[in-house]
Design an enzyme around this catalytic site. Structure first.
Site, mmCIF file in Angstrom:
data_model
loop_
_atom_site.group_PDB
_atom_site.id
_atom_site.type_symbol
_atom_site.label_atom_id
_atom_site.label_comp_id
_atom_site.label_asym_id
_atom_site.label_seq_id
_atom_site.Cartn_x
_atom_site.Cartn_y
_atom_site.Cartn_z
ATOM 1 N N GLY A 34 10.626 0.970 6.622
ATOM 2 C CA GLY A 34 10.599 2.007 5.582
ATOM 3 C C GLY A 34 10.721 1.503 4.158
ATOM 4 C CG MET B 119 3.566 0.919 13.064
ATOM 5 S SD MET B 119 2.145 0.420 12.073
ATOM 6 C CE MET B 119 2.448 -1.313 11.879
ATOM 7 C CG HIS C 4 -4.496 -2.041 6.903
ATOM 8 N ND1 HIS C 4 -4.004 -1.803 8.178
ATOM 9 C CD2 HIS C 4 -5.122 -3.233 6.945
ATOM 10 C CE1 HIS C 4 -4.346 -2.819 8.956
ATOM 11 N NE2 HIS C 4 -5.016 -3.702 8.226
HETATM 12 C C1 GAR Z 1 3.596 -2.474 5.869
HETATM 13 O O1 GAR Z 1 3.198 -3.806 5.674
HETATM 14 C C2 GAR Z 1 2.372 -1.595 6.084
HETATM 15 O O2 GAR Z 1 1.276 -1.980 5.309
HETATM 16 C C3 GAR Z 1 2.104 -1.825 7.545
HETATM 17 O O3 GAR Z 1 3.375 -1.812 8.138
HETATM 18 C C4 GAR Z 1 4.327 -2.323 7.206
HETATM 19 C C5 GAR Z 1 5.470 -1.339 7.104
HETATM 20 O O4 GAR Z 1 6.519 -1.876 6.344
HETATM 21 N N1 GAR Z 1 1.243 -0.841 8.098
HETATM 22 C C6 GAR Z 1 0.316 -1.106 9.010
HETATM 23 O O5 GAR Z 1 0.166 -2.207 9.498
HETATM 24 C C7 GAR Z 1 -0.525 0.078 9.406
HETATM 25 N N2 GAR Z 1 -1.636 -0.353 10.188
HETATM 26 P P1 GAR Z 1 7.669 -0.916 5.794
HETATM 27 O O6 GAR Z 1 8.147 -0.108 7.012
HETATM 28 O O7 GAR Z 1 8.722 -1.824 5.278
HETATM 29 O O8 GAR Z 1 7.073 -0.044 4.772
#
Ligand code: GAR
Length: 200
Positions: A23, A99, A118
């Site tokens: 998050g 996700m 992304h």
């Molecule tokens: C982030 O790097 C986001 O871009 C990625 O998950 C991570 C979440 O981090 N999203 C994906 O890969 C979607 N396909 P966070 O929970 O610290 O924001």
């Protein structure tokens, strides 16, 4: 007012953030929207994983985080999410490390108002591990993409991208950390544009 006319403040754009895990993007989005002091209101975070750190992050910022896990069918879960969004009159959805793949029906309900961040320069490295895939492929330049969500996986129209170079001695962690800062910047810029558009 001297001439008796009332100035009606513009209604903020009401948004929700969807997240599944850590998050840090969600926190960046909430902090930025709150620090603007208007234009964008984010009253709700939707999380699909009980116990995810994003829940505490949202609560610390005074934002309700509704955990809606998938217990039965996907359409039941999405109906519960849509009901929560309706309760808060949500107009836009920011996916921030969410996700799960939204169904075409869900996407249609918020057509052109769902945005995703992304961790790669799409169309390169779609899927769950953009940083890992780009790092292992040893691309000299990688980046991050903010895009609208359509029915495909990471296929929707690109809003904006930012790139960064792989540096000598990079580990996956340093590589990811450089990209994360760009993810935060892209969402902050998008929030500003959305708020300005609403105020125009
Ligand atoms: C982030 O790097 C986001 O871009 C990625 O998950 C991570 C979440 O981090 N999203 C994906 O890969 C979607 N396909 P966070 O929970 O610290 O924001």
């Amino acid at each position: 007012m001297a001439d008796g006319k009332k100035i009606t403040p513009k209604k903020p754009v009401i948004c929700a953030v969807f997240a599944s895990g850590n998050g840090s993007n969600a926190e960046n989005i909430l902090r930025h929207a709150q620090s603007r002091g208007g234009g964008i209101s984010i009253p709700l975070v939707i999380c699909n994983k009980a116990g995810a750190p994003v829940i505490v992050r949202a609560e610390k910022l005074g934002v309700a985080c509704k955990v809606i896990e998938r217990a039965g069918t996907k359409s039941e879960q999405e109906a519960a999410i849509l009901a929560a969004l309706k309760e808060h009159d949500v107009e836009w959805i920011f996916l921030a490390g969410f996700m799960a793949i939204l169904s075409p029906d869900f996407v249609a309900a918020y057509k052109d108002r769902i945005v995703n961040i992304h961790p790669s320069l799409l169309p390169q490295f779609p899927g769950k591990d953009g940083y890992g895939d780009a790092f292992r492929a040893e691309v000299p330049v990688s980046g991050v993409t903010l895009h609208y969500v359509d029915d495909g996986i990471d296929t929707g129209p690109v809003i904006a991208q930012k790139s960064f170079a792989r540096e000598e001695g990079d580990t996956l962690e340093t590589f990811r950390a450089r990209g994360m800062e760009l993810e935060y910047a892209l969402y902050r810029e998008f929030i500003d544009i959305l708020a300005q558009r609403a105020a125009a």
